[in-house]
Design an enzyme around this catalytic site. Structure first.
Site, PDB file in Angstrom:
ATOM      1  N   CYS A 198      63.318 -68.510  51.966  1.00 49.76           N
ATOM      2  CA  CYS A 198      62.956 -68.100  53.255  1.00 49.76           C
ATOM      3  C   CYS A 198      61.456 -68.444  53.739  1.00 49.76           C
ATOM      4  CB  CYS A 198      62.601 -66.323  53.297  1.00 49.76           C
ATOM      5  SG  CYS A 198      64.271 -65.882  52.584  1.00 49.76           S
ATOM      6  N   HIS A 202      59.428 -63.994  59.276  1.00 47.10           N
ATOM      7  CA  HIS A 202      60.868 -64.032  58.607  1.00 47.10           C
ATOM      8  C   HIS A 202      61.605 -62.909  58.952  1.00 47.10           C
ATOM      9  CE1 HIS A 202      64.025 -64.698  56.099  1.00 47.10           C
ATOM     10  NE2 HIS A 202      63.580 -63.886  55.277  1.00 47.10           N
ATOM     11  N   ASN A 249      69.706 -61.985  58.198  1.00 50.81           N
ATOM     12  CA  ASN A 249      68.697 -62.706  57.620  1.00 50.81           C
ATOM     13  C   ASN A 249      69.103 -63.942  57.180  1.00 50.81           C
ATOM     14  OD1 ASN A 249      67.157 -63.992  55.386  1.00 50.81           O
ATOM     15  ND2 ASN A 249      66.375 -62.033  54.402  1.00 50.81           N
TER      16      ASN A 249
HETATM   17  C1  LIG Z   1      67.921 -53.828  50.539  1.00 48.17           C
HETATM   18  C2  LIG Z   1      67.116 -52.504  51.208  1.00 48.17           C
HETATM   19  C3  LIG Z   1      67.561 -52.349  52.636  1.00 48.17           C
HETATM   20  C4  LIG Z   1      67.527 -51.359  50.594  1.00 48.17           C
HETATM   21  O1  LIG Z   1      66.847 -50.006  50.967  1.00 48.17           O
HETATM   22  P1  LIG Z   1      66.323 -49.113  49.957  1.00 48.17           P
HETATM   23  O2  LIG Z   1      65.735 -47.944  50.890  1.00 48.17           O
HETATM   24  O3  LIG Z   1      65.397 -49.793  49.155  1.00 48.17           O
HETATM   25  O4  LIG Z   1      67.577 -48.678  49.254  1.00 48.17           O
HETATM   26  P2  LIG Z   1      67.507 -48.238  47.806  1.00 48.17           P
HETATM   27  O5  LIG Z   1      68.369 -49.249  46.945  1.00 48.17           O
HETATM   28  O6  LIG Z   1      66.291 -47.516  47.341  1.00 48.17           O
HETATM   29  O7  LIG Z   1      68.651 -47.175  47.806  1.00 48.17           O
HETATM   30  C5  LIG Z   1      68.396 -45.725  48.647  1.00 48.17           C
HETATM   31  C6  LIG Z   1      69.693 -45.076  48.675  1.00 48.17           C
HETATM   32  O8  LIG Z   1      70.514 -45.790  49.659  1.00 48.17           O
HETATM   33  C7  LIG Z   1      71.680 -45.768  48.833  1.00 48.17           C
HETATM   34  N1  LIG Z   1      72.365 -47.196  49.259  1.00 48.17           N
HETATM   35  C8  LIG Z   1      72.012 -48.464  48.665  1.00 48.17           C
HETATM   36  N2  LIG Z   1      72.696 -49.477  49.328  1.00 48.17           N
HETATM   37  C9  LIG Z   1      73.321 -48.930  50.444  1.00 48.17           C
HETATM   38  C10 LIG Z   1      74.075 -49.170  51.374  1.00 48.17           C
HETATM   39  N3  LIG Z   1      74.538 -50.538  51.585  1.00 48.17           N
HETATM   40  N4  LIG Z   1      74.772 -48.468  52.317  1.00 48.17           N
HETATM   41  C11 LIG Z   1      74.589 -46.992  52.142  1.00 48.17           C
HETATM   42  N5  LIG Z   1      73.639 -46.442  51.296  1.00 48.17           N
HETATM   43  C12 LIG Z   1      73.103 -47.394  50.362  1.00 48.17           C
HETATM   44  C13 LIG Z   1      71.326 -45.926  47.480  1.00 48.17           C
HETATM   45  O9  LIG Z   1      72.722 -45.498  46.769  1.00 48.17           O
HETATM   46  C14 LIG Z   1      70.496 -45.077  47.460  1.00 48.17           C
HETATM   47  O10 LIG Z   1      71.320 -43.541  47.402  1.00 48.17           O
HETATM   48  P3  LIG Z   1      70.395 -42.486  46.650  1.00 48.17           P
HETATM   49  O11 LIG Z   1      69.071 -41.890  47.355  1.00 48.17           O
HETATM   50  O12 LIG Z   1      71.475 -41.227  46.700  1.00 48.17           O
HETATM   51  O13 LIG Z   1      70.419 -42.839  45.238  1.00 48.17           O
HETATM   52  C15 LIG Z   1      65.600 -52.543  50.803  1.00 48.17           C
HETATM   53  O14 LIG Z   1      65.325 -52.497  49.502  1.00 48.17           O
HETATM   54  C16 LIG Z   1      65.228 -54.047  51.347  1.00 48.17           C
HETATM   55  O15 LIG Z   1      65.116 -54.223  52.832  1.00 48.17           O
HETATM   56  N6  LIG Z   1      64.382 -54.695  50.839  1.00 48.17           N
HETATM   57  C17 LIG Z   1      63.713 -55.823  51.237  1.00 48.17           C
HETATM   58  C18 LIG Z   1      64.888 -56.744  51.088  1.00 48.17           C
HETATM   59  C19 LIG Z   1      64.711 -58.119  51.805  1.00 48.17           C
HETATM   60  O16 LIG Z   1      64.007 -57.951  52.745  1.00 48.17           O
HETATM   61  N7  LIG Z   1      65.001 -59.113  51.362  1.00 48.17           N
HETATM   62  C20 LIG Z   1      64.871 -60.480  52.018  1.00 48.17           C
HETATM   63  C21 LIG Z   1      63.635 -60.990  51.445  1.00 48.17           C
HETATM   64  S1  LIG Z   1      63.913 -62.827  51.824  1.00 48.17           S
END
Ligand SMILES: CC(C)(COP(=O)(O)OP(=O)(O)OC[C@H]1O[C@@H](n2cnc3c(N)ncnc32)[C@H](O)[C@@H]1OP(=O)(O)O)[C@@H](O)C(=O)NCCC(=O)NCCS
Length: 347
Positions: A124, A272, A303
């Site tokens: 990215c 990004h 993304n």
């Molecule tokens: C991926 C992302 C959106 C996940 O969000 P998060 O808040 O970190 O989510 P978590 O993995 O901590 O999970 C939180 C809760 O949501 C749930 N969950 C995870 N994925 C889910 C989905 N697709 N839909 C619904 N619920 C989901 C989990 O089970 C968890 O539930 P719980 O609290 O009951 O255990 C976030 O981590 C993120 O944006 N990270 C950066 C990613 C990014 O930008 N990548 C590109 C870089 S180039």
């Protein structure tokens, strides 16, 4: 006898982006379609990532085809002929031939003559890396005009059963033409890497493991269930999120400082398109005035890794949110981990 001296290459004093173009695949994948693959909700996806829909490429929308479409627009806007291009840099992680580089095919299809052409793998941050190389090539005297393309078919590397990535990625291409300028148009590039976090965004398995190559140096697969399977992108979302929010705001500030520009002088902020919440956190950390327009292309595009900044740039210019000649802060960050930020003048 005096030692013979090499005559050094001499280039333009400054460079700038002269044209931008994008290609968005025809097929739109709304969140409702993603919900057929994973247990989630439209509301969760929108609030956690800001994504409402993304575009996925069809069989005739190859990395090469999308690049040619985007680059054709950028070259036309730059007002030059394809033969004048003296370098073609393609940033991508989704071209599936180790060799040759897809850049040579793209250069040939565009009619860029014998221009040097090569791919770079910086995920990215790939567009920023390419822009920095182009700036150096032009000012160093090794090219007059350079085409920088960011292109991805991340749908090919998406595991549609993986809740943490299935909703994030999209496909597309964005391109710019960089050329000589009388005034500075690209500020100092603040770029770097952190290989200690190489594991937080990576392929589920290396190609030699995936194809069960005898004696695979990357195999056997850690998870036997994965052995022999087509790889996908795997992401540990939370560390990526924390790193992006805390470290990348500092990098963005360094790019502003190096360019001698303050946030209130910006005509656009084009980060990004990783996640809308990361963008919002960076706006806060940078104390970006509300008057500075911010790229929010992720809502309709997802993304698209290396393609995201030029795609968002094109959209902001086309919609009139940002204007030619405005200063924009761009920052890319992702798998590696790698990052690149700079202040640029919009084409
Ligand atoms: C991926 C992302 C959106 C996940 O969000 P998060 O808040 O970190 O989510 P978590 O993995 O901590 O999970 C939180 C809760 O949501 C749930 N969950 C995870 N994925 C889910 C989905 N697709 N839909 C619904 N619920 C989901 C989990 O089970 C968890 O539930 P719980 O609290 O009951 O255990 C976030 O981590 C993120 O944006 N990270 C950066 C990613 C990014 O930008 N990548 C590109 C870089 S180039």
């Amino acid at each position: 006898m005096t030692k013979p001296q090499i005559r050094p290459a001499t280039g333009a004093q400054y460079s700038r982006i002269l044209g931008v173009g994008g290609y968005r695949p025809v097929r739109v994948i709304p969140n409702s379609e993603v919900l057929e693959w994973i247990d989630s909700s439209d509301e969760w996806i929108r609030t956690r990532s800001g994504i409402a829909e993304r575009r996925w490429a069809g069989p005739d929308e190859s990395v090469s085809e999308m690049s040619v479409q985007a680059a054709g627009k950028a070259i036309a806007q730059a007002g030059i002929a394809a033969e004048q291009i003296g370098g073609v840099i393609v940033a991508t992680v989704s071209h599936f031939k180790q060799t040759p580089a897809i850049a040579t095919e793209i250069a040939e299809r565009l009619g860029c003559g014998t221009a040097p052409a090569f791919d770079i793998s910086a995920a990215c941050a790939g567009f920023g890396y390419g822009l920095g190389l182009a700036d150096g090539m032009i000012r160093g005297g090794n090219a007059e005009y350079v085409l920088v393309i960011g292109v991805e078919r991340l749908s090919d590397l998406t595991d549609t059963s993986d809740r943490s990535t299935a909703f994030i990625f999209g496909d597309g291409a964005g391109a710019v033409v960089v050329g000589p300028s009388d005034t500075p148009g690209i500020g100092k590039l603040i770029w770097g890497s952190d290989g200690s976090q190489a594991d937080v965004i990576t392929q589920t398995q290396a190609w030699d493991t995936a194809f069960a190559k005898p004696g695979a140096i990357n195999g056997p697969a850690e998870d036997p269930e994965q052995g022999g399977k087509w790889p996908a992108l795997r992401m540990d979302g939370q560390p990526v999120f924390r790193w992006a929010v805390w470290e990348m705001a500092k990098v963005a500030q360094q790019a502003l400082d190096a360019a001698g520009i303050t946030a209130d002088q910006l005509g656009a902020f084009i980060p990004h398109q990783a996640n809308m919440r990361i963008t919002d956190a960076m706006i806060k950390a940078l104390k970006l005035p509300a008057s500075v327009p911010v790229a929010r292309d992720i809502a309709e595009t997802g993304n698209t890794s290396a393609a995201s900044i030029p795609l968002a740039m094109e959209r902001m210019l086309e919609s009139g949110e940002a204007h030619s000649g405005d200063l924009a802060l761009i920052i890319g960050f992702g798998a590696g981990l790698v990052y690149a930020a700079a202040v640029v003048t919009l084409p």
